[in-house]
Design a protein around this motif. Sequence first.
Motif, PDB file in Angstrom:
ATOM      1  N   SER A  75       0.818  -1.213   0.000  1.00  0.00           N
ATOM      2  CA  SER A  75       0.000   0.000   0.000  1.00  0.00           C
ATOM      3  C   SER A  75       0.853   1.264   0.000  1.00  0.00           C
ATOM      4  O   SER A  75       0.470   2.287  -0.564  1.00  0.00           O
ATOM      5  CB  SER A  75      -0.922   0.014   1.227  1.00  0.00           C
ATOM      6  N   GLU A  76       2.015   1.186   0.638  1.00  0.00           N
ATOM      7  CA  GLU A  76       2.831   2.385   0.804  1.00  0.00           C
ATOM      8  C   GLU A  76       3.818   2.595  -0.341  1.00  0.00           C
ATOM      9  O   GLU A  76       4.183   3.720  -0.654  1.00  0.00           O
ATOM     10  CB  GLU A  76       3.611   2.295   2.123  1.00  0.00           C
ATOM     11  N   ARG A  77       4.236   1.533  -0.961  1.00  0.00           N
ATOM     12  CA  ARG A  77       5.278   1.658  -1.986  1.00  0.00           C
ATOM     13  C   ARG A  77       4.851   0.946  -3.253  1.00  0.00           C
ATOM     14  O   ARG A  77       4.372  -0.189  -3.208  1.00  0.00           O
ATOM     15  CB  ARG A  77       6.598   1.060  -1.483  1.00  0.00           C
ATOM     16  N   GLY A  78       5.070   1.583  -4.379  1.00  0.00           N
ATOM     17  CA  GLY A  78       4.797   0.935  -5.650  1.00  0.00           C
ATOM     18  C   GLY A  78       5.964   0.060  -6.084  1.00  0.00           C
ATOM     19  O   GLY A  78       7.038   0.071  -5.492  1.00  0.00           O
ATOM     20  N   GLY A  79       5.726  -0.681  -7.150  1.00  0.00           N
ATOM     21  CA  GLY A  79       6.800  -1.524  -7.680  1.00  0.00           C
ATOM     22  C   GLY A  79       7.142  -2.709  -6.821  1.00  0.00           C
ATOM     23  O   GLY A  79       8.263  -3.229  -6.880  1.00  0.00           O
ATOM     24  N   GLN A  80       6.218  -3.172  -5.993  1.00  0.00           N
ATOM     25  CA  GLN A  80       6.479  -4.309  -5.104  1.00  0.00           C
ATOM     26  C   GLN A  80       5.674  -5.539  -5.522  1.00  0.00           C
ATOM     27  O   GLN A  80       5.378  -6.400  -4.703  1.00  0.00           O
ATOM     28  CB  GLN A  80       6.109  -3.931  -3.670  1.00  0.00           C
ATOM     29  N   GLU A  81       5.342  -5.615  -6.813  1.00  0.00           N
ATOM     30  CA  GLU A  81       4.468  -6.692  -7.280  1.00  0.00           C
ATOM     31  C   GLU A  81       5.079  -8.068  -7.061  1.00  0.00           C
ATOM     32  O   GLU A  81       4.366  -9.072  -6.919  1.00  0.00           O
ATOM     33  CB  GLU A  81       4.146  -6.495  -8.769  1.00  0.00           C
ATOM     34  N   GLN A  82       6.387  -8.145  -7.039  1.00  0.00           N
ATOM     35  CA  GLN A  82       7.039  -9.457  -6.877  1.00  0.00           C
ATOM     36  C   GLN A  82       7.346  -9.786  -5.425  1.00  0.00           C
ATOM     37  O   GLN A  82       8.135 -10.681  -5.142  1.00  0.00           O
ATOM     38  CB  GLN A  82       8.335  -9.485  -7.706  1.00  0.00           C
ATOM     39  N   LEU A  83       6.702  -9.061  -4.509  1.00  0.00           N
ATOM     40  CA  LEU A  83       7.011  -9.267  -3.094  1.00  0.00           C
ATOM     41  C   LEU A  83       6.751 -10.699  -2.648  1.00  0.00           C
ATOM     42  O   LEU A  83       7.490 -11.271  -1.844  1.00  0.00           O
ATOM     43  CB  LEU A  83       6.167  -8.302  -2.256  1.00  0.00           C
ATOM     44  N   PHE A  84       5.676 -11.311  -3.186  1.00  0.00           N
ATOM     45  CA  PHE A  84       5.344 -12.676  -2.768  1.00  0.00           C
ATOM     46  C   PHE A  84       6.314 -13.714  -3.326  1.00  0.00           C
ATOM     47  O   PHE A  84       6.234 -14.884  -2.964  1.00  0.00           O
ATOM     48  CB  PHE A  84       3.921 -13.028  -3.190  1.00  0.00           C
ATOM     49  N   SER A  85       7.209 -13.301  -4.204  1.00  0.00           N
ATOM     50  CA  SER A  85       8.237 -14.222  -4.695  1.00  0.00           C
ATOM     51  C   SER A  85       9.510 -14.127  -3.870  1.00  0.00           C
ATOM     52  O   SER A  85      10.499 -14.788  -4.163  1.00  0.00           O
ATOM     53  CB  SER A  85       8.562 -13.910  -6.170  1.00  0.00           C
ATOM     54  N   GLN A  86       9.479 -13.292  -2.829  1.00  0.00           N
ATOM     55  CA  GLN A  86      10.666 -13.045  -2.024  1.00  0.00           C
ATOM     56  C   GLN A  86      10.460 -13.587  -0.615  1.00  0.00           C
ATOM     57  O   GLN A  86       9.346 -13.789  -0.148  1.00  0.00           O
ATOM     58  CB  GLN A  86      10.961 -11.536  -1.977  1.00  0.00           C
ATOM     59  N   PHE A  87      11.601 -13.829   0.066  1.00  0.00           N
ATOM     60  CA  PHE A  87      11.572 -14.247   1.462  1.00  0.00           C
ATOM     61  C   PHE A  87      11.174 -13.043   2.304  1.00  0.00           C
ATOM     62  O   PHE A  87      11.657 -11.944   2.093  1.00  0.00           O
ATOM     63  CB  PHE A  87      12.957 -14.752   1.852  1.00  0.00           C
ATOM     64  N   PRO A  88      10.278 -13.201   3.300  1.00  0.00           N
ATOM     65  CA  PRO A  88       9.587 -14.440   3.684  1.00  0.00           C
ATOM     66  C   PRO A  88       8.115 -14.435   3.271  1.00  0.00           C
ATOM     67  O   PRO A  88       7.341 -15.239   3.780  1.00  0.00           O
ATOM     68  CB  PRO A  88       9.707 -14.416   5.196  1.00  0.00           C
ATOM     69  N   ALA A  89       7.706 -13.472   2.376  1.00  0.00           N
ATOM     70  CA  ALA A  89       6.293 -13.394   2.009  1.00  0.00           C
ATOM     71  C   ALA A  89       5.812 -14.678   1.355  1.00  0.00           C
ATOM     72  O   ALA A  89       4.628 -15.022   1.425  1.00  0.00           O
ATOM     73  CB  ALA A  89       6.070 -12.207   1.066  1.00  0.00           C
ATOM     74  N   MET A  90       6.755 -15.416   0.740  1.00  0.00           N
ATOM     75  CA  MET A  90       6.363 -16.668   0.083  1.00  0.00           C
ATOM     76  C   MET A  90       5.876 -17.718   1.080  1.00  0.00           C
ATOM     77  O   MET A  90       5.319 -18.740   0.684  1.00  0.00           O
ATOM     78  CB  MET A  90       7.546 -17.226  -0.712  1.00  0.00           C
ATOM     79  N   LEU A  91       6.073 -17.463   2.363  1.00  0.00           N
ATOM     80  CA  LEU A  91       5.628 -18.432   3.374  1.00  0.00           C
ATOM     81  C   LEU A  91       4.127 -18.350   3.622  1.00  0.00           C
ATOM     82  O   LEU A  91       3.559 -19.223   4.271  1.00  0.00           O
ATOM     83  CB  LEU A  91       6.371 -18.175   4.697  1.00  0.00           C
ATOM     84  N   LEU A  92       3.492 -17.275   3.145  1.00  0.00           N
ATOM     85  CA  LEU A  92       2.049 -17.121   3.375  1.00  0.00           C
ATOM     86  C   LEU A  92       1.249 -18.024   2.448  1.00  0.00           C
ATOM     87  O   LEU A  92       1.678 -18.326   1.330  1.00  0.00           O
ATOM     88  CB  LEU A  92       1.641 -15.662   3.152  1.00  0.00           C
ATOM     89  N   GLY A  93       0.094 -18.431   2.904  1.00  0.00           N
ATOM     90  CA  GLY A  93      -0.821 -19.226   2.095  1.00  0.00           C
ATOM     91  C   GLY A  93      -2.102 -18.472   1.839  1.00  0.00           C
ATOM     92  O   GLY A  93      -2.338 -17.384   2.394  1.00  0.00           O
ATOM     93  N   GLU A  94      -2.955 -19.021   0.983  1.00  0.00           N
ATOM     94  CA  GLU A  94      -4.213 -18.359   0.641  1.00  0.00           C
ATOM     95  C   GLU A  94      -5.067 -18.111   1.877  1.00  0.00           C
ATOM     96  O   GLU A  94      -5.759 -17.105   1.992  1.00  0.00           O
ATOM     97  CB  GLU A  94      -4.990 -19.192  -0.375  1.00  0.00           C
ATOM     98  N   GLY A  95      -5.025 -19.051   2.813  1.00  0.00           N
ATOM     99  CA  GLY A  95      -5.835 -18.895   4.016  1.00  0.00           C
ATOM    100  C   GLY A  95      -5.435 -17.702   4.846  1.00  0.00           C
ATOM    101  O   GLY A  95      -6.228 -17.192   5.647  1.00  0.00           O
ATOM    102  N   ASP A  96      -4.154 -17.251   4.704  1.00  0.00           N
ATOM    103  CA  ASP A  96      -3.692 -16.095   5.464  1.00  0.00           C
ATOM    104  C   ASP A  96      -4.119 -14.779   4.825  1.00  0.00           C
ATOM    105  O   ASP A  96      -3.955 -13.713   5.426  1.00  0.00           O
ATOM    106  CB  ASP A  96      -2.161 -16.127   5.578  1.00  0.00           C
ATOM    107  N   LEU A  97      -4.630 -14.812   3.571  1.00  0.00           N
ATOM    108  CA  LEU A  97      -4.900 -13.589   2.820  1.00  0.00           C
ATOM    109  C   LEU A  97      -6.382 -13.390   2.545  1.00  0.00           C
ATOM    110  O   LEU A  97      -6.752 -12.570   1.698  1.00  0.00           O
ATOM    111  CB  LEU A  97      -4.131 -13.625   1.495  1.00  0.00           C
ATOM    112  N   GLY A  98      -7.226 -14.162   3.187  1.00  0.00           N
ATOM    113  CA  GLY A  98      -8.668 -14.045   2.950  1.00  0.00           C
ATOM    114  C   GLY A  98      -9.179 -12.637   3.218  1.00  0.00           C
ATOM    115  O   GLY A  98      -8.788 -12.000   4.193  1.00  0.00           O
TER     116      GLY A  98
END
Length: 814
Positions: free
Chosen positions: A491-514
Amino acid sequence: MTGFQQLYYTSCEHGLSGSSGFQFNAVSEQVSAETRHRVESLAGYEPPRSLVESDAPEQLARCPVNLCHTPGRDGGDTTLCVRYAGRDSARRFGNYFAHALYTEGEFTPDSGGLLPIELWDSPVWAARVADTTEIPELTAPLSRGPLTPRSTQAFLRAHPHADQLPALLSAVFTALAEDGSVVVIDDTTDRIAHWFAAVSYLLPPPLARTLSFATYLLRPARSRLHLIGTVPEAHPVFGPDDEESYTVFDFSAGRFPEVVPTHHLIRLLTRIGVGSVRSVWSWTAEYTHGRERTPGDWHPPVAAATAAGGIDLTDADVRAVLDWLPGAAHLGPRRAAVAADIHHKHRDLDDDQLATLSAAAEAGGDTALHQELEGKLHQSRIRAYMTCVPGAPGPVPLTRPAERERATALWQRLLGEAANSRQRVRLLLWAVGAGLTPPPELLAAQSLELAHALLGTSGAGTGLREETGRLARVLPEFRAGLATAVHEVLSERGGQEQLFSQFPAMLLGEGDLGGRPRLLEHYWRAQAEREPARTVDLLFRILEVRDQSSPDAELLRGLWRQPSPAWTHREATEIARRLPVDGPVDEAVGEWFDRAVKQEVDGERALRDCLVLCDTLVAPGRYSRLRPVTRECVDVTLRLDAALREATEATELARAFRIPQIDAWSAPRALKRHRLLPVLLRLPADPARLRTEIGQFGFSLADGYLRAVQRAATTSGRVDEVLLSHVTGTIAVDTERAAPAQAHLEIVQTLRVHIAQHWRSEDLDRLARALRPYDTRLADRYQECAENRLGRVKKWGRKLTQRRPPDDPRPEAR
């Protein structure tokens, strides 16, 4: 009250024997024959040669005195004081006087608490014969001699070789255990007695009472007592066979054993010193169980008693106590006191040692000490785990509420000590593993703060990655904090579209983002990059979240990034089938279908996928969405595929493939490359058209076709009508109209020769008839070959029929 029977043994005129000579001069009433025999065997005395003729009192005073003691193996102790007497009543040298004491018990506290060596130079000893043959028993306590711990300590301080005391004590321990002997040589028997006293004081009292000794023997190698004294004038000699049985300490000459193993108990006892050791032995009695034998058995209770007395212990002493405590159930409540003594004076113990003390405190009933040790142990373990100390144990569940409460408070204090994200991750893992109960708001705040720190981490090591993954699996609060942190960053910074491909955001699952559509879309984009096989499904999940029916160009490029922004044939087919038939579609979709249809087709499997895609795209509602150029490519591809399936004649099929789009698009080229030639050879050919149109095949197709015909004509045993039609048109090629390449003319010529030489006559005959409308001369030549071959066969048949059967009785024709 303990009684001591007395016996006098010497060479005299009046005694128990009734005649003069060596005999018992006088004995107590209850002395047995066995006791007399024992005393007689011990009473023998030989002075040094230089003192044999001693006669004057001052000379006799210089002679060595033998204080001898033997504990009875079956009960009863025997102690003798033997002095040289010089001449006997017949004026012969060699007489001695032995005064012996025998007790049915042993030298115990009941006997006055003295040790046998403390009878050295005691006033109890007589030196003159009795007037009667019966002397009374003595009662305890016996009069002590001048040897005391204080006088012995003073002797050691003045002796130049006092540093040999640990080795001497070790040797005596070994002699007691192995029934060996230790020989002490010094200038006088008084000095020797002091050495014996030092050893006796330092030995555990039960062992000291089993020590046998003699302060003087002229020939030590003839005795098997534990401690044997002698003087330099005796010139003792030990043979090679005596080295294992006798350990010699020559304090007079300064010669000692090279190596004597010294147990830590010996070091402890000599550090305590002869002057103080008696108090330690009185304390030690409260720590023993009565079965101690070896230095290893005695070391822990002595060390424990020493610690209780305020004497410092070495690390080796502490280890001995800690190894002994778990099995020292006989101590009862004193177990906790031992743990307290060790804990209060030794603050550098490791976790295993603290755990031992904690268990001892609990077993001994000291709840306060147990809790203090458990707190220190928890703190040490948590800090070691937090700081990644190698081999540090992980958390174990705490089942007692009080323990959990104390550990939680400690855990909260350690949060302030965490120096980096990994230490904070490990602290949270400890909290989960130990079952701690921190306040929920604290846990949530710590998880969010850690998540923010981790999102800014670059180059995280393997350990941090593995531990953070484990934390995400076991701690929901951390996953919630991580999802919040990711949302705030996006929300605060643009250009972060690949954040979920980076450590540790990749640890989240769909259930955490409902309930967070934007996060879900970015998550699915990252999933598509990690799992390309799921990309189509993820596309439609994103469209569903967006409430859209068709993807735009940005979404397509975001999902298909590698290796190039394009769909495979299968992906395009699935997308075509899942897109709504009647809804609006972004123009980018038509562009991507165009690229999918026209992409390179490599191999038969890809060709099948391409044909399925083309067939899917011509369905109503889909075809109209295609670009015109895409429609043309799909139409041509499907038309050629239909021609391959429906053609009835080879040259007609070949003519269908003579279109410009063959070179422009991959799918038509693939059909021509992979399928045309096999189908051509399965279909009959019109020789008249084939011989004139083969040159229009193009070099590549013509080359493959001619070689395939040659291969079939030269390897097939049977020439069917289809093969015959292809061979006929090939060898009857019109070189003027078809204008084949020179290489192809050579194939044709080779094929003509092979047929003439190898085909059967009936096949040559059929070929000649088929060729005749197009090339009479070539047909005549093959007809002639057929007849010649048939003629040879007939001639060979006549020869076979003219041969006489083997059983023909007629004489052989000459």
